[in-house]
Scaffold this active site. Structure first.
Site, PDB file in Angstrom:
ATOM      1  N   CYS B  87      16.522  55.094 -75.516  1.00 39.80           N
ATOM      2  CA  CYS B  87      16.098  56.399 -76.044  1.00 39.80           C
ATOM      3  C   CYS B  87      15.773  56.305 -77.540  1.00 39.80           C
ATOM      4  CB  CYS B  87      17.170  57.443 -75.741  1.00 39.80           C
ATOM      5  SG  CYS B  87      16.557  59.132 -75.896  1.00 39.80           S
ATOM      6  N   HIS B 195      18.455  56.802 -69.791  1.00 42.34           N
ATOM      7  CA  HIS B 195      19.796  56.387 -70.227  1.00 42.34           C
ATOM      8  C   HIS B 195      20.587  55.707 -69.121  1.00 42.34           C
ATOM      9  CE1 HIS B 195      20.042  58.462 -74.168  1.00 42.34           C
ATOM     10  NE2 HIS B 195      19.168  59.290 -73.629  1.00 42.34           N
ATOM     11  N   GLU B 197      23.172  53.934 -69.425  1.00 39.64           N
ATOM     12  CA  GLU B 197      24.614  53.980 -69.723  1.00 39.64           C
ATOM     13  C   GLU B 197      25.269  55.255 -69.186  1.00 39.64           C
ATOM     14  OE1 GLU B 197      22.297  54.899 -71.712  1.00 39.64           O
ATOM     15  OE2 GLU B 197      22.974  56.291 -73.267  1.00 39.64           O
TER      16      GLU B 197
END
Lengths: 80, 217
Positions: B87, B195, B197
């Protein structure tokens, strides 16, 4: 000396903000409005009296930080 | 594997990234402040996390790309240390010149924050080798400036060299050729807007991102 830097999107790069502004102006009753492009304007005070040195420095500032030359053009104006 | 997460002022996914890495590697990730001069020598992976570094002033990632730590990140990246930019991290990688192109304002001017389906385009990389080519995965995005732009020549080159890692199924931001993530020429730098994660634990809505981190082991 003062440097006035205009940063504009290159031709062909989509400018949705400019488009939205154009639509808003039409909506406000300005039928003559055509294409609108939005950019940035930066004023820099310079402790420099030599114009060519000032221009060189500001050019480097534009290349290294102020503009992203993948999508943006810049124009430099110097004022005493 | 020793990993480091760079923390910029207004990074806000740094701890998510560190948490995902710690779970997969079994070792805590090193948090490195942007004002530091260097990344520790024993680091095998550098992560530039999501967030709004420097308040997105001037252009997203533009100020962070010139923060003190980035000199060393660029040096390490050029020497072959893997760098993952998520990002805002992707935006910083582009501004730092480690990846080509730029992330512009979303075409519809809206901040988009939702899980999006992606296609894994390329599995020949240390990040994507645990996915199948063409596999559909779901990973959340959360950005206002994820509209990937590069000139046609650069886009052709990215495609020709198999460097488009992920593509959107339903383009949420106007990105050129639906690009969601790209690899560097040496394939050791990955920048992506979604994302991974955030989807490493069923508790947070999915596990499709976990294999990206596992692939690094």
């Amino acid at each position: 000396m003062k440097a006035l830097v205009h940063i504009t999107l290159k031709k062909g790069v989509l400018d949705p903000q400019g488009k939205a502004i154009g639509h808003a102006l039409l909506g406000l009753g300005f039928p003559s409005v055509g294409d609108v492009r939005q950019g940035k304007f930066i004023e820099i005070e310079l402790a420099e009296t030599d114009e060519s040195r000032a221009r060189d420095a500001v050019k480097q500032m534009c290349e290294r930080l102020l503009a992203n030359t993948v999508i943006e053009n810049y124009a430099i104006e110097l004022r005493p | 594997m020793n990993s480091a997460v760079i923390v910029f002022p207004a990074s806000n996914c740094d701890r998510d990234a560190a948490d995902a890495l710690a779970k997969v590697t079994g070792k805590p990730s090193r948090m490195v402040w942007h004002g530091d001069a260097s990344v520790p020598d024993d680091i095998d992976l550098i992560v530039l996390p999501g967030g709004f570094s420097y308040g997105d002033y001037l252009r997203t990632g533009a100020m962070a790309a010139h923060s003190p730590i980035m000199k060393d990140v660029v040096r390490r990246a050029k020497a072959g240390t893997p760098v993952l930019g998520i990002c805002n991290g992707f935006q910083i990688l582009c501004e730092a010149g480690l990846l080509p192109g730029v992330l512009m304002r979303n075409a519809n001017l809206k901040f988009v924050c939702r899980p999006v389906p992606l296609v894994v385009e390329e599995t020949q990389s240390m990040y994507t080798r645990n996915y199948a080519k063409g596999e559909a995965i779901t990973v959340p995005v959360a950005h206002g400036e994820g509209n990937y732009f590069a000139d046609e020549e650069t886009l052709d080159q990215l495609e020709g060299e198999g460097r488009v890692a992920f593509r959107y199924v339903d383009n949420p931001n106007g990105s050129a050729r639906n690009i969601a993530g790209i690899l560097s020429e040496n394939r050791r730098i990955l920048g992506l807007m979604p994302h991974p994660e955030r989807v490493c634990d069923p508790l947070t809505g999915g596990t499709d991102g976990k294999r990206l981190f596992e692939a690094l082991l």
